[in-house]
Design a protein around this motif. Structure first.
Motif, PDB file in Angstrom:
ATOM      1  N   LEU A  39      11.598   4.368   8.798  1.00 44.91           N
ATOM      2  CA  LEU A  39      10.167   4.872   8.430  1.00 44.91           C
ATOM      3  C   LEU A  39       9.742   4.551  10.154  1.00 44.91           C
ATOM      4  O   LEU A  39      10.076   4.617  10.990  1.00 44.91           O
ATOM      5  N   GLN A  40       8.249   5.141   9.865  1.00 44.99           N
ATOM      6  CA  GLN A  40       7.566   5.791  11.159  1.00 44.99           C
ATOM      7  C   GLN A  40       6.232   5.420  11.151  1.00 44.99           C
ATOM      8  O   GLN A  40       6.080   5.847  10.435  1.00 44.99           O
ATOM      9  N   THR A  41       5.656   4.390  12.016  1.00 41.31           N
ATOM     10  CA  THR A  41       4.742   4.542  12.392  1.00 41.31           C
ATOM     11  C   THR A  41       3.527   6.187  12.008  1.00 41.31           C
ATOM     12  O   THR A  41       3.752   6.455  12.983  1.00 41.31           O
ATOM     13  N   VAL A  42       2.634   6.066  11.561  1.00 38.51           N
ATOM     14  CA  VAL A  42       1.924   6.958  11.790  1.00 38.51           C
ATOM     15  C   VAL A  42       0.009   6.255  11.425  1.00 38.51           C
ATOM     16  O   VAL A  42      -0.708   7.540  12.315  1.00 38.51           O
ATOM     17  N   TRP A  47       3.329   7.372   2.243  1.00 39.62           N
ATOM     18  CA  TRP A  47       3.279   6.064   3.859  1.00 39.62           C
ATOM     19  C   TRP A  47       2.444   4.809   2.882  1.00 39.62           C
ATOM     20  O   TRP A  47       2.687   4.769   1.558  1.00 39.62           O
ATOM     21  N   VAL A  48       2.999   4.014   3.553  1.00 43.87           N
ATOM     22  CA  VAL A  48       3.520   2.570   3.133  1.00 43.87           C
ATOM     23  C   VAL A  48       2.423   1.633   4.079  1.00 43.87           C
ATOM     24  O   VAL A  48       2.739   2.092   5.566  1.00 43.87           O
ATOM     25  N   SER A  49       2.257   0.037   4.346  1.00 41.87           N
ATOM     26  CA  SER A  49       1.910  -0.902   4.306  1.00 41.87           C
ATOM     27  C   SER A  49       2.469  -1.895   4.036  1.00 41.87           C
ATOM     28  O   SER A  49       3.282  -1.653   2.788  1.00 41.87           O
ATOM     29  N   VAL A  50       2.787  -2.967   4.743  1.00 38.91           N
ATOM     30  CA  VAL A  50       3.197  -3.867   4.448  1.00 38.91           C
ATOM     31  C   VAL A  50       3.059  -5.212   4.744  1.00 38.91           C
ATOM     32  O   VAL A  50       1.779  -5.434   5.238  1.00 38.91           O
ATOM     33  N   ARG A  51       2.636  -6.280   3.511  1.00 37.32           N
ATOM     34  CA  ARG A  51       1.967  -7.483   3.421  1.00 37.32           C
ATOM     35  C   ARG A  51       1.976  -8.150   4.849  1.00 37.32           C
ATOM     36  O   ARG A  51       1.159  -8.842   5.324  1.00 37.32           O
ATOM     37  N   GLY A  52       3.072  -8.680   5.125  1.00 39.81           N
ATOM     38  CA  GLY A  52       2.703  -9.099   6.599  1.00 39.81           C
ATOM     39  C   GLY A  52       3.504  -8.390   7.655  1.00 39.81           C
ATOM     40  O   GLY A  52       3.609  -7.079   8.138  1.00 39.81           O
ATOM     41  N   ASN A  53       4.327  -8.669   8.928  1.00 39.63           N
ATOM     42  CA  ASN A  53       4.716  -8.608  10.279  1.00 39.63           C
ATOM     43  C   ASN A  53       6.335  -8.831  10.047  1.00 39.63           C
ATOM     44  O   ASN A  53       6.833  -8.879  10.688  1.00 39.63           O
ATOM     45  N   ALA A  60       1.324  -1.005   0.069  1.00 34.21           N
ATOM     46  CA  ALA A  60      -0.146   0.154  -0.202  1.00 34.21           C
ATOM     47  C   ALA A  60       1.031   0.864  -0.203  1.00 34.21           C
ATOM     48  O   ALA A  60       1.898   1.755   0.689  1.00 34.21           O
ATOM     49  N   LEU A  61       0.251   1.878  -0.637  1.00 35.03           N
ATOM     50  CA  LEU A  61       1.261   3.604  -0.869  1.00 35.03           C
ATOM     51  C   LEU A  61      -0.449   4.837  -0.554  1.00 35.03           C
ATOM     52  O   LEU A  61      -0.541   5.001  -1.061  1.00 35.03           O
ATOM     53  N   ASP A 113       1.346  -5.410   9.086  1.00 32.32           N
ATOM     54  CA  ASP A 113       0.098  -5.793   8.374  1.00 32.32           C
ATOM     55  C   ASP A 113      -0.679  -4.572   8.218  1.00 32.32           C
ATOM     56  O   ASP A 113      -1.179  -3.999   7.344  1.00 32.32           O
ATOM     57  N   GLU A 114      -1.822  -3.856   9.222  1.00 31.77           N
ATOM     58  CA  GLU A 114      -2.596  -3.101   9.485  1.00 31.77           C
ATOM     59  C   GLU A 114      -2.588  -2.096  10.293  1.00 31.77           C
ATOM     60  O   GLU A 114      -3.379  -1.083   9.851  1.00 31.77           O
ATOM     61  N   ASP A 115      -0.842  -1.010   9.431  1.00 25.22           N
ATOM     62  CA  ASP A 115      -0.747  -0.083  10.267  1.00 25.22           C
ATOM     63  C   ASP A 115       0.224   0.456   8.436  1.00 25.22           C
ATOM     64  O   ASP A 115       0.141  -0.212   7.784  1.00 25.22           O
ATOM     65  N   LEU A 116       0.467   1.697   9.072  1.00 21.18           N
ATOM     66  CA  LEU A 116       0.394   2.906   8.200  1.00 21.18           C
ATOM     67  C   LEU A 116       1.879   3.371   9.102  1.00 21.18           C
ATOM     68  O   LEU A 116       1.961   3.510   9.379  1.00 21.18           O
ATOM     69  N   HIS A 117       3.083   2.769   8.264  1.00 26.64           N
ATOM     70  CA  HIS A 117       3.968   3.452   8.332  1.00 26.64           C
ATOM     71  C   HIS A 117       4.747   5.346   7.015  1.00 26.64           C
ATOM     72  O   HIS A 117       5.122   4.746   5.952  1.00 26.64           O
ATOM     73  N   ALA A 118       5.157   6.411   7.456  1.00 26.86           N
ATOM     74  CA  ALA A 118       5.546   7.098   6.866  1.00 26.86           C
ATOM     75  C   ALA A 118       6.997   6.931   6.259  1.00 26.86           C
ATOM     76  O   ALA A 118       7.469   6.251   7.342  1.00 26.86           O
ATOM     77  N   LEU A 119       7.751   7.120   5.558  1.00 27.81           N
ATOM     78  CA  LEU A 119       8.790   7.413   5.003  1.00 27.81           C
ATOM     79  C   LEU A 119       9.526   8.437   5.151  1.00 27.81           C
ATOM     80  O   LEU A 119       9.349  10.191   4.501  1.00 27.81           O
ATOM     81  N   VAL A 120      10.121   8.402   5.869  1.00 24.28           N
ATOM     82  CA  VAL A 120      11.140   9.599   6.521  1.00 24.28           C
ATOM     83  C   VAL A 120      12.623   9.569   5.583  1.00 24.28           C
ATOM     84  O   VAL A 120      13.868   8.522   6.198  1.00 24.28           O
TER      85      VAL A 120
END
Length: 800
Positions: A703-706, A668-674, A658-659, A684-691
């Motif tokens: 990556l920072q969880t947002v 922001w990104v999300s990833v397939r697993g953990n 996810a982007l 995988d249910e979170d979104l993370h910002a590319l800093v």
């Protein structure tokens, strides 16, 4: 010389400049106007109200024609024709001058029977009668101008009376037609007023705006597309005499046209040596411009100004461009004694618009004309400076090949007349004529569609053996479609030939909607023909963009898509936004994307892949695609925006699926697993910002969880975020791996749910469902909303 009427002019007569011409001694004397209408009442009320036009009837057996045989002298059971005639040649018996050319003489043909119906045979007979009313070619009793205040029953193109109009123009007679009362819709022109050679007159309302009912252009009939109408004149509140001597106010294009017929009579009365081309050019070139600059499809060239036209014909070398259209027998581009004239071909003169450049979309149409039977055409009253003169190739015989340039730039100088010849030749045997046309999406042509210019087409000849790639193949020929979408290829060897389109030359977002590479058979003594259908979908007002996990069909099966594509949805239908197979992604899945601007997309793939022009990339990398074209035909280049391994992402669970982009421009990104990154688990249910400190193949950042999905109720394995976007209002739109359930809300894998934050807590709602989009089996794996975010971190320079 004529004498100006002593009565004050009616407002509509004054509006076209007639009184200024009367003051110079020109009132239409010696000019014969033919009126084809319901008839003419010359009785009025005997002893009370005389007829305005009784004294201007020429009289005699050669001045009245009733093809139905019901009358031998002028009558009018309706009043329409009487009103038209009084606007042309009324004498001012009511206390105001109602006729534009009060000393002109009229003859008339009663083309409508007493029940108000006109037959095709009667109209043909009348149009032929006006050329030689007494049937004796040795006497000169034909009309100098014809007024036809009638049209066919509906907008469209009917060539029934085209030969009659051509015969009138061959005799130097201008047929003035009412433009029709089918407005205000565009392309509402009827025949025969939209045929080449006719001069169509639209109507103005009393406030100077276009009468709503006045027909609009463009008109595409008889082989040429023209602005329509050609001129306008007063068409509301027009005072004219009807039957029984009544003076009534009239409205419609029927009553606008006789103003122009009267204007023609004034010019011919002032100078009987003028030909029809010079008169028409003067009227068009000096009309008072209304609406958009230049000729347009509401007002044409503008409001007729006969006083200015008289000035123009008095100085014939001021602002004149003229020339010939001819069949160029020896193909030398010069009209010689053996070259045959070509009539009925449109010539358009334009000047630069606001951008100061000729040949761009804002060019101004200064004048349009049609070559006469002798091939000659003329445009006058042009402003000094550069102009472009363009020949309408579509009006030439099908497949014709120009022997001179079809668009010529000239510099108009006062006191000089510029000559521009236009030559053509027929296609030679062994030729292929290709027509590139604008299609509505079904790939089928009727022959009436507008051409698409500039598309480059190649012909690949297989030769007599019928096999491509062998020794007898002909040389590949390539050419761009002209302004009418036509290309002619000559000198091809007999046998099969394939038509190939250079997709990079298609209009923006356009694609070939018919057969993509049609074949024709070249015959040595014949001309083969082929068509290329080009469809440019209407630009949608996007509601959302999405990519899918599986291939499918949308829009009731008319749009095919695959998992490497991005679609745009406008709330009613889909359109292809990004065709991944066009840029080498057919063997992979675009499972995350966000759109930065109209030509830049960030995306990630669902597996390691060799990207054309870039090389191997991983599914944990973010790529930037810079588009040269988007839509059904996608072109562009890839670069690395962020290398996931540089950010600590490793293994299949770190696939970016996810982007999104927020209002600050962060990705922001999300990833397939953990996966574990930097000692912490990314859920995988979170979104993370590319800093990011730097982008490109050597990425520096973290990556920072947002967005903590579990804190917002996303706790089930099926609630892995695999598509995300951030709206203009800050709402976080997501689609999940399976069904998202929070409280009473449930959103499937093809639905879009939005988290609207109230403090730290989401208020969830479903905004778009797969079913409302007509795709009940849809599985979304990429999502974006119309642009709301700020500029991303160095996206434009990524990978440079």
């Amino acid at each position: 010389a004529g004498t100006a009427p002593p009565e004050p002019p009616a407002a509509n007569v004054d509006a076209v400049g007639a009184p200024a011409v009367w003051a110079r001694g020109h009132t239409g004397e010696g000019v014969v106007v033919a009126v084809l209408d319901t008839g003419v009442d010359v009785t009025g009320i005997p002893g009370a109200q005389p007829s305005e036009v009784a004294d201007s009837w020429r009289g005699g057996d050669n001045s009245w024609f009733d093809p139905y045989g019901t009358s031998t002298t002028p009558v009018d059971p309706d009043g329409h024709g009487t009103a038209v005639t009084s606007i042309i040649a009324g004498r001012g018996l009511s206390g105001q001058a109602v006729g534009v050319a009060p000393d002109a003489t009229w003859i008339a043909a009663k083309i409508f029977d007493d029940q108000g119906k006109a037959s095709t045979a009667a109209i043909h007979a009348a149009l032929q009668w006006v050329l030689d009313p007494d049937g004796d070619p040795s006497t000169d009793d034909g009309a100098d101008v014809v007024n036809a205040s009638w049209t066919s029953g509906a907008p469209g193109c009917d060539l029934e009376f085209a030969p009659d109009i051509a015969a009138l123009r061959a005799a130097g007679v201008i047929p003035v037609f009412a433009a029709g009362n089918y407005g205000p819709l565009p392309a509402s022109s009827p025949s025969p007023s939209n045929l080449p050679g006719a001069l169509a007159v639209g109507a103005l309302d009393t406030d100077g705006t276009a009468l709503p009912a006045s027909s609009r252009g463009p008109a595409d009939c008889g082989g040429a597309t023209r602005t329509y109408p050609h001129l306008v004149a007063p068409g509301a509140g027009v005072t004219a005499q009807s039957t029984f001597g009544q003076y009534l106010d009239h409205a419609g294009t029927s009553f606008a046209a006789p103003h122009v017929a009267g204007a023609v009579a004034l010019l011919l009365g002032a100078d009987p040596t003028l030909d029809d081309l010079a008169v028409e050019a003067a009227l068009l070139g000096t009309a008072t411009d209304l609406g958009d600059p230049g000729a347009d499809d509401t007002f044409g060239a503008g409001l007729v100004n006969v006083a200015a036209a008289l000035d123009a014909v008095g100085a014939p070398d001021i602002g004149v461009v003229r020339g010939d259209v001819f069949r160029d027998t020896d193909t030398d581009g010069v009209r010689g004694p053996d070259d045959l004239p070509t009539g009925g071909v449109q010539v358009t003169v334009t000047s630069a618009g606001d951008d100061g450049e000729l040949g761009t979309d804002d060019d101004i149409i200064d004048a349009e004309t049609v070559s006469g039977p002798d091939g000659r055409w003329l445009v006058s009253s042009l402003t000094e400076g550069p102009h472009r003169v363009t020949l309408s190739v579509s009006a030439l015989p099908s497949g014709s090949v120009p022997t001179t340039p079809v668009a010529v730039d000239v510099d108009v100088v006062a006191g000089q007349a510029v000559e521009v010849p236009f030559g053509w030749r027929p296609p030679r045997p062994g030729s292929v004529v290709v027509r590139v046309f604008a299609d509505d999406g079904d790939g089928l042509g009727t022959g009436a569609e507008p051409g698409v210019a500039g598309v480059v087409v190649s012909v690949l000849s297989a030769g007599p053996d019928g096999a491509y790639g062998t020794a007898d193949d002909g040389d590949t020929q390539s050419a761009a479609a002209d302004a009418d979408g036509l290309i002619t290829f000559d000198g091809l060897p007999p046998g099969p030939a394939r038509i190939v389109v250079d997709s990079t030359t298609l209009p923006e977002r356009g694609y070939v909607s018919g057969i993509s590479a049609p074949e024709v058979t070249v015959v040595e003594d014949d001309v083969a023909r082929s068509e290329v259908a080009v469809h440019v979908p209407p630009r949608l007002d996007p509601v959302l963009y999405l990519s899918t996990k599986r291939a499918g069909r949308a829009n009731d099966g008319t749009l095919s898509y695959r998992d490497e594509d991005i679609l745009v949805w406008n709330g009613a239908r889909f359109e292809m936004f990004f065709d991944g197979s066009d840029v080498g992604l057919a063997a992979t899945d675009v499972d995350a994307f966000t759109i930065l601007d109209e030509s830049t997309i960030l995306l990630s793939l669902d597996r390691p892949f060799e990207v054309p022009g870039l090389g191997p990339v991983d599914d944990l990398d973010v790529l930037v695609f810079r588009a040269d074209r988007l839509g059904e035909t996608t072109r562009g280049t890839f670069a690395v925006y962020a290398d996931g391994s540089d950010l600590g992402l490793f293994g299949p669970e770190a696939d970016i699926d996810a982007l999104a982009r927020d209002a600050e421009g962060r990705i922001w990104v999300s990833v397939r697993g953990n996966p574990i990154v930097g000692g912490e688990i990314l859920r995988d249910e979170d979104l993370h910002a590319l800093v990011l400190d730097s982008t490109g193949p050597e990425t520096v950042g973290e990556l920072q969880t947002v967005f903590d999905g579990s804190a917002q109720g996303l706790v089930d394995r099926s609630e892995d975020i695999d598509a995300a976007a951030i709206g203009a209002d800050g709402g976080i739109a997501v689609s999940t791996l399976g069904t998202l359930r929070v409280g009473s809300l449930a959103a499937g894998e093809g639905d879009v749910a939005v988290c609207v934050l109230d403090g730290d807590t989401c208020g969830w709602k479903v905004t778009t469902t797969a079913r409302t989009m007509g795709l009940p089996t849809l599985d979304i794996d990429g999502l974006d909303l119309p642009a709301a975010g700020g500029a991303p971190n160095d996206a434009t320079g990524a990978g440079s």
